[in-house]
Design a protein around this motif. Sequence first.
Motif, PDB file in Angstrom:
ATOM      1  N   LEU A 145       0.821  -1.210   0.000  1.00  0.00           N
ATOM      2  CA  LEU A 145       0.000   0.000   0.000  1.00  0.00           C
ATOM      3  C   LEU A 145       0.854   1.259   0.000  1.00  0.00           C
ATOM      4  O   LEU A 145       0.361   2.365  -0.069  1.00  0.00           O
ATOM      5  CB  LEU A 145      -0.897   0.021   1.231  1.00  0.00           C
ATOM      6  CG  LEU A 145      -1.909  -1.127   1.340  1.00  0.00           C
ATOM      7  CD1 LEU A 145      -2.585  -1.095   2.681  1.00  0.00           C
ATOM      8  CD2 LEU A 145      -2.921  -1.036   0.216  1.00  0.00           C
ATOM      9  N   ASP A 146       2.169   1.064   0.161  1.00  0.00           N
ATOM     10  CA  ASP A 146       3.057   2.220   0.123  1.00  0.00           C
ATOM     11  C   ASP A 146       4.166   1.877  -0.872  1.00  0.00           C
ATOM     12  O   ASP A 146       4.126   0.826  -1.505  1.00  0.00           O
ATOM     13  CB  ASP A 146       3.614   2.518   1.517  1.00  0.00           C
ATOM     14  CG  ASP A 146       3.850   1.251   2.308  1.00  0.00           C
ATOM     15  OD1 ASP A 146       4.220   0.248   1.678  1.00  0.00           O
ATOM     16  OD2 ASP A 146       3.666   1.247   3.533  1.00  0.00           O
ATOM     17  N   CYS A 147       5.162   2.724  -1.010  1.00  0.00           N
ATOM     18  CA  CYS A 147       6.164   2.441  -2.033  1.00  0.00           C
ATOM     19  C   CYS A 147       7.292   1.538  -1.517  1.00  0.00           C
ATOM     20  O   CYS A 147       8.255   1.273  -2.224  1.00  0.00           O
ATOM     21  CB  CYS A 147       6.710   3.744  -2.610  1.00  0.00           C
ATOM     22  SG  CYS A 147       6.973   4.973  -1.359  1.00  0.00           S
ATOM     23  N   LEU A 148       7.158   1.046  -0.284  1.00  0.00           N
ATOM     24  CA  LEU A 148       8.184   0.154   0.253  1.00  0.00           C
ATOM     25  C   LEU A 148       8.028  -1.240  -0.346  1.00  0.00           C
ATOM     26  O   LEU A 148       6.946  -1.631  -0.752  1.00  0.00           O
ATOM     27  CB  LEU A 148       8.039   0.065   1.780  1.00  0.00           C
ATOM     28  CG  LEU A 148       8.304   1.367   2.540  1.00  0.00           C
ATOM     29  CD1 LEU A 148       7.820   1.245   3.963  1.00  0.00           C
ATOM     30  CD2 LEU A 148       9.782   1.694   2.497  1.00  0.00           C
ATOM     31  N   PRO A 149       9.147  -1.997  -0.419  1.00  0.00           N
ATOM     32  CA  PRO A 149       9.039  -3.362  -0.925  1.00  0.00           C
ATOM     33  C   PRO A 149       8.153  -4.228  -0.005  1.00  0.00           C
ATOM     34  O   PRO A 149       8.012  -3.927   1.184  1.00  0.00           O
ATOM     35  CB  PRO A 149      10.480  -3.873  -0.920  1.00  0.00           C
ATOM     36  CG  PRO A 149      11.322  -2.811  -0.363  1.00  0.00           C
ATOM     37  CD  PRO A 149      10.507  -1.613  -0.065  1.00  0.00           C
ATOM     38  N   LEU A 150       7.584  -5.263  -0.599  1.00  0.00           N
ATOM     39  CA  LEU A 150       6.678  -6.141   0.134  1.00  0.00           C
ATOM     40  C   LEU A 150       7.347  -6.675   1.411  1.00  0.00           C
ATOM     41  O   LEU A 150       8.492  -7.098   1.379  1.00  0.00           O
ATOM     42  CB  LEU A 150       6.299  -7.320  -0.763  1.00  0.00           C
ATOM     43  CG  LEU A 150       5.050  -8.096  -0.358  1.00  0.00           C
ATOM     44  CD1 LEU A 150       3.821  -7.248  -0.583  1.00  0.00           C
ATOM     45  CD2 LEU A 150       4.968  -9.399  -1.140  1.00  0.00           C
ATOM     46  N   GLY A 151       6.626  -6.620   2.511  1.00  0.00           N
ATOM     47  CA  GLY A 151       7.176  -7.157   3.755  1.00  0.00           C
ATOM     48  C   GLY A 151       7.913  -6.122   4.588  1.00  0.00           C
ATOM     49  O   GLY A 151       8.392  -6.422   5.673  1.00  0.00           O
ATOM     50  N   GLN A 152       8.011  -4.882   4.087  1.00  0.00           N
ATOM     51  CA  GLN A 152       8.670  -3.847   4.904  1.00  0.00           C
ATOM     52  C   GLN A 152       7.689  -2.755   5.305  1.00  0.00           C
ATOM     53  O   GLN A 152       7.848  -2.137   6.346  1.00  0.00           O
ATOM     54  CB  GLN A 152       9.848  -3.250   4.145  1.00  0.00           C
ATOM     55  CG  GLN A 152      10.969  -4.248   4.033  1.00  0.00           C
ATOM     56  CD  GLN A 152      12.171  -3.663   3.336  1.00  0.00           C
ATOM     57  OE1 GLN A 152      12.322  -2.464   3.219  1.00  0.00           O
ATOM     58  NE2 GLN A 152      13.039  -4.542   2.857  1.00  0.00           N
ATOM     59  N   GLY A 153       6.719  -2.525   4.473  1.00  0.00           N
ATOM     60  CA  GLY A 153       5.723  -1.509   4.807  1.00  0.00           C
ATOM     61  C   GLY A 153       4.403  -2.169   5.119  1.00  0.00           C
ATOM     62  O   GLY A 153       4.352  -3.180   5.807  1.00  0.00           O
ATOM     63  N   HIS A 154       3.357  -1.582   4.603  1.00  0.00           N
ATOM     64  CA  HIS A 154       2.012  -2.066   4.862  1.00  0.00           C
ATOM     65  C   HIS A 154       1.520  -2.773   3.600  1.00  0.00           C
ATOM     66  O   HIS A 154       1.528  -2.197   2.527  1.00  0.00           O
ATOM     67  CB  HIS A 154       1.128  -0.852   5.181  1.00  0.00           C
ATOM     68  CG  HIS A 154      -0.223  -1.209   5.700  1.00  0.00           C
ATOM     69  ND1 HIS A 154      -1.039  -0.289   6.299  1.00  0.00           N
ATOM     70  CD2 HIS A 154      -0.912  -2.370   5.725  1.00  0.00           C
ATOM     71  CE1 HIS A 154      -2.166  -0.878   6.672  1.00  0.00           C
ATOM     72  NE2 HIS A 154      -2.117  -2.147   6.330  1.00  0.00           N
ATOM     73  N   ASP A 155       1.141  -4.042   3.714  1.00  0.00           N
ATOM     74  CA  ASP A 155       0.565  -4.692   2.551  1.00  0.00           C
ATOM     75  C   ASP A 155      -0.655  -5.499   2.949  1.00  0.00           C
ATOM     76  O   ASP A 155      -0.824  -5.854   4.115  1.00  0.00           O
ATOM     77  CB  ASP A 155       1.604  -5.563   1.823  1.00  0.00           C
ATOM     78  CG  ASP A 155       2.095  -6.691   2.686  1.00  0.00           C
ATOM     79  OD1 ASP A 155       1.346  -7.652   2.903  1.00  0.00           O
ATOM     80  OD2 ASP A 155       3.259  -6.601   3.156  1.00  0.00           O
ATOM     81  N   VAL A 156      -1.504  -5.766   1.983  1.00  0.00           N
ATOM     82  CA  VAL A 156      -2.752  -6.436   2.273  1.00  0.00           C
ATOM     83  C   VAL A 156      -3.135  -7.340   1.105  1.00  0.00           C
ATOM     84  O   VAL A 156      -2.853  -7.028  -0.045  1.00  0.00           O
ATOM     85  CB  VAL A 156      -3.861  -5.394   2.600  1.00  0.00           C
ATOM     86  CG1 VAL A 156      -4.137  -4.483   1.430  1.00  0.00           C
ATOM     87  CG2 VAL A 156      -5.153  -6.056   3.047  1.00  0.00           C
ATOM     88  N   ALA A 157      -3.761  -8.476   1.421  1.00  0.00           N
ATOM     89  CA  ALA A 157      -4.207  -9.394   0.370  1.00  0.00           C
ATOM     90  C   ALA A 157      -5.725  -9.372   0.332  1.00  0.00           C
ATOM     91  O   ALA A 157      -6.372 -10.107   1.066  1.00  0.00           O
ATOM     92  CB  ALA A 157      -3.693 -10.812   0.654  1.00  0.00           C
ATOM     93  N   CYS A 158      -6.284  -8.458  -0.480  1.00  0.00           N
ATOM     94  CA  CYS A 158      -7.736  -8.339  -0.530  1.00  0.00           C
ATOM     95  C   CYS A 158      -8.143  -7.678  -1.834  1.00  0.00           C
ATOM     96  O   CYS A 158      -7.636  -6.616  -2.188  1.00  0.00           O
ATOM     97  CB  CYS A 158      -8.221  -7.517   0.660  1.00  0.00           C
ATOM     98  SG  CYS A 158      -9.982  -7.196   0.630  1.00  0.00           S
ATOM     99  N   HIS A 159      -9.069  -8.320  -2.562  1.00  0.00           N
ATOM    100  CA  HIS A 159      -9.554  -7.733  -3.820  1.00  0.00           C
ATOM    101  C   HIS A 159     -10.373  -6.481  -3.560  1.00  0.00           C
ATOM    102  O   HIS A 159     -10.289  -5.502  -4.281  1.00  0.00           O
ATOM    103  CB  HIS A 159     -10.446  -8.737  -4.572  1.00  0.00           C
ATOM    104  CG  HIS A 159      -9.709  -9.940  -5.041  1.00  0.00           C
ATOM    105  ND1 HIS A 159      -8.544  -9.860  -5.745  1.00  0.00           N
ATOM    106  CD2 HIS A 159      -9.960 -11.270  -4.908  1.00  0.00           C
ATOM    107  CE1 HIS A 159      -8.108 -11.078  -6.030  1.00  0.00           C
ATOM    108  NE2 HIS A 159      -8.963 -11.948  -5.525  1.00  0.00           N
ATOM    109  N   TRP A 160     -11.196  -6.582  -2.525  1.00  0.00           N
ATOM    110  CA  TRP A 160     -12.092  -5.456  -2.254  1.00  0.00           C
ATOM    111  C   TRP A 160     -11.297  -4.209  -1.905  1.00  0.00           C
ATOM    112  O   TRP A 160     -11.578  -3.110  -2.382  1.00  0.00           O
ATOM    113  CB  TRP A 160     -13.045  -5.817  -1.113  1.00  0.00           C
ATOM    114  CG  TRP A 160     -14.030  -4.742  -0.843  1.00  0.00           C
ATOM    115  CD1 TRP A 160     -15.191  -4.500  -1.510  1.00  0.00           C
ATOM    116  CD2 TRP A 160     -13.933  -3.737   0.161  1.00  0.00           C
ATOM    117  NE1 TRP A 160     -15.815  -3.407  -0.992  1.00  0.00           N
ATOM    118  CE2 TRP A 160     -15.075  -2.921   0.034  1.00  0.00           C
ATOM    119  CE3 TRP A 160     -12.988  -3.445   1.152  1.00  0.00           C
ATOM    120  CZ2 TRP A 160     -15.308  -1.837   0.871  1.00  0.00           C
ATOM    121  CZ3 TRP A 160     -13.217  -2.370   1.986  1.00  0.00           C
ATOM    122  CH2 TRP A 160     -14.372  -1.573   1.831  1.00  0.00           C
ATOM    123  N   SER A 161     -10.270  -4.415  -1.065  1.00  0.00           N
ATOM    124  CA  SER A 161      -9.454  -3.268  -0.671  1.00  0.00           C
ATOM    125  C   SER A 161      -8.712  -2.688  -1.880  1.00  0.00           C
ATOM    126  O   SER A 161      -8.481  -1.479  -1.963  1.00  0.00           O
ATOM    127  CB  SER A 161      -8.498  -3.693   0.445  1.00  0.00           C
ATOM    128  OG  SER A 161      -7.214  -3.226   0.208  1.00  0.00           O
TER     129      SER A 161
END
Lengths: 352, 336
Positions: B314-330
């Motif tokens: 959800l931010d420009c950080l690589p996966l696993g360092q910032g905020h990420d989410v696994a959701c189609h709706w989101s």
Amino acid sequence: MRDASAPDLVQVDGLKMYFPVYSGVLRRHSGDIKAVDDVSFTIRAGETLGLVGESGCGKSTLGRAMLRLYDPTAGRVVIDGEDIARLSPEALRKKRPTMQMVFQDPQASLNPRMSLSSIIGEPLVEHTALTTAQRQDRIYELMDQVGLNRRFANRFPHEFSGGQRQRIGIARALALNPKFIVCDEPIAALDVSIQAQVVNLLEDLQDKLGLTYLFISHDLSMVRHIADRVAVMYLGRIVELSPRDDLYARPLHPYAEALLSAVNEPNPERARTRSRILLKGDLPSPANPPKGCNFCTRCPKVFDRCLTEKPALVQVEPGRKVACHLFQTLKPTAGSTGGFHTQDDFQQGVTL
Amino acid sequence: MADEAAPVLDVRGLTTVFHTRQGEIHAVNAVSFALKRGEVLGVVGESGSGKSVTMMSLVGLLPTPPAEVRAGQVMLGTRDLLQMSAKDLSDVRGAKVGFVFQDPMTSLNPVFTVENQICEPLTRHMGLSKAQARARSVELLELVGIPDAAKRVKYYPHQFSGGMRQRVMIAIALACEPDLLIADEPTTALDVTIQAQIIELMKDLQKKLGMAIIWITHDMGVIAGIADRVMVMYGGQVVEHAPVDQIFHSPQHPYTRALLRTIPTITGKREARLSVIEGQPPIMAQAPKACPFGARCAHHFARCDAENPQRRPLDCLPLGQGHDVACHWSAEVGYA
């Protein structure tokens, strides 16, 4: 419902539950585990009294002794006008439908060889004269009430999830239209998302059926949600008994204060900034409680008097009772305050 | 000293299945995360969400069969734990990776003294002599705050209370100064006041020793107090991963949000009614083709059934360092 002027449904007076300890070659009676030691309180009709404390403080024993699943050592338990601590076995059996229990572990409290309908129907067979068809109707009605699908009537406990099993336990407790239900850690064995379902169900049933609950739990945040008043127990005694909002806003007894400050709040900022009261050490053994106040070995505010004299549970503010010398400037003597709450106020007596 | 920024542990695409008579159970499905030195990763999820199985897969603690670690890479420093021989792996366990389990009574051996059990990793991994190990075991007990350690070290586990036993477990886990400590529900079996003691102790030790900690729990309150980053698991996969403040302030996955709303608190407004997540957690009988939370989700739509959502930063950080989410709706709508 939850009306302050409602009459008392349950009155517990000087209840003691000691388990004898035998030792030596001759198995002589050498002492007692004082699991519940001189406890008194009342529960109004339609009210939920929360009972909190750590494991080993005697909260489950208190719940069981109140329904006479144990024979209390001393004291009175008046439920709906009758002292059940002294009823004859036959009279007690007739009384049983008024008071029921929901147990902690739904896995252990349901017979794995009985189908759902025979589990819920068993109290009806024992205590009522319903015909088979009437009984089946009542079982379906109960299943609807607790949100179990009627198709499940012939299934066995292992086919259900934890939350559903707890619903079966609740349906069984409701079968005989009880007035008073002791819920002994009904949600402790469940996942968080399922806990909320069961708590909402208990609240709905209370509103619909006018039930009175004793809700035993170690989860202080859930007790805040469900209870109207809360009793905090420590080592067999009630140390504070307050209306819910008062207790959570401003706990008076040092143990209640420490207990609340130990709760982990789902809020990272508050977790970083707040200061916890960390209690030192562990719970003393109930077989050999301290001579003075039971909490004196761990209390951060301990002083001389605490070491020698057990504090009585007295009213310190309207509706709030605390057993702590910090709040008792005068040594209470029976009758000194007069009025209507005398007996209750000095329930724990001063034992020197 | 290793590079400060390099991860202590880097897990990629870890997949574990159990072979049962009813077929395969997909307990862990393509889980990835990384951990830096001195960091605390909180792992939350309900029972059956795969959080414990994930951690046990890392170091080969699962009995195979029935378990099978089917895919993935687990880099501890520069070595892949999944490629190691059983013997090498047993050199890693206890030395580089320490464990604290939920129930200290069942994880301590009742017929040996505490000293015996603390000395075991010290002589096995650190090559200390018996006398050195005994001296060190007293130091370790002091470190975890057991009073009168010189005497108590000779005690058997049953002579300690639950909280003290958990301190002993922590002492054993820390004996070889591991880079990584995996704590699997270390406070769940304890009373709140004792829980608070153990949490404060762990925070303190972490400050002193600087190891990375993976803290598994189902208690959001514990997470708020101790974690730097949080990984939320559901149905064997990571559904959301973020720094602790963001998980609590702007949760993006409907499951995380629902989970946070179902917990009552002791301060703040008291809700008249608890919000609930209807339904039951899934049993992962097949490799997920749809979103595992779909059946219980308030925002469920067609795509959720057609395709299992992937983690999306959800931010420009690589996966696993910032905020990420696994959701189609989101991804398509999202919370305002």
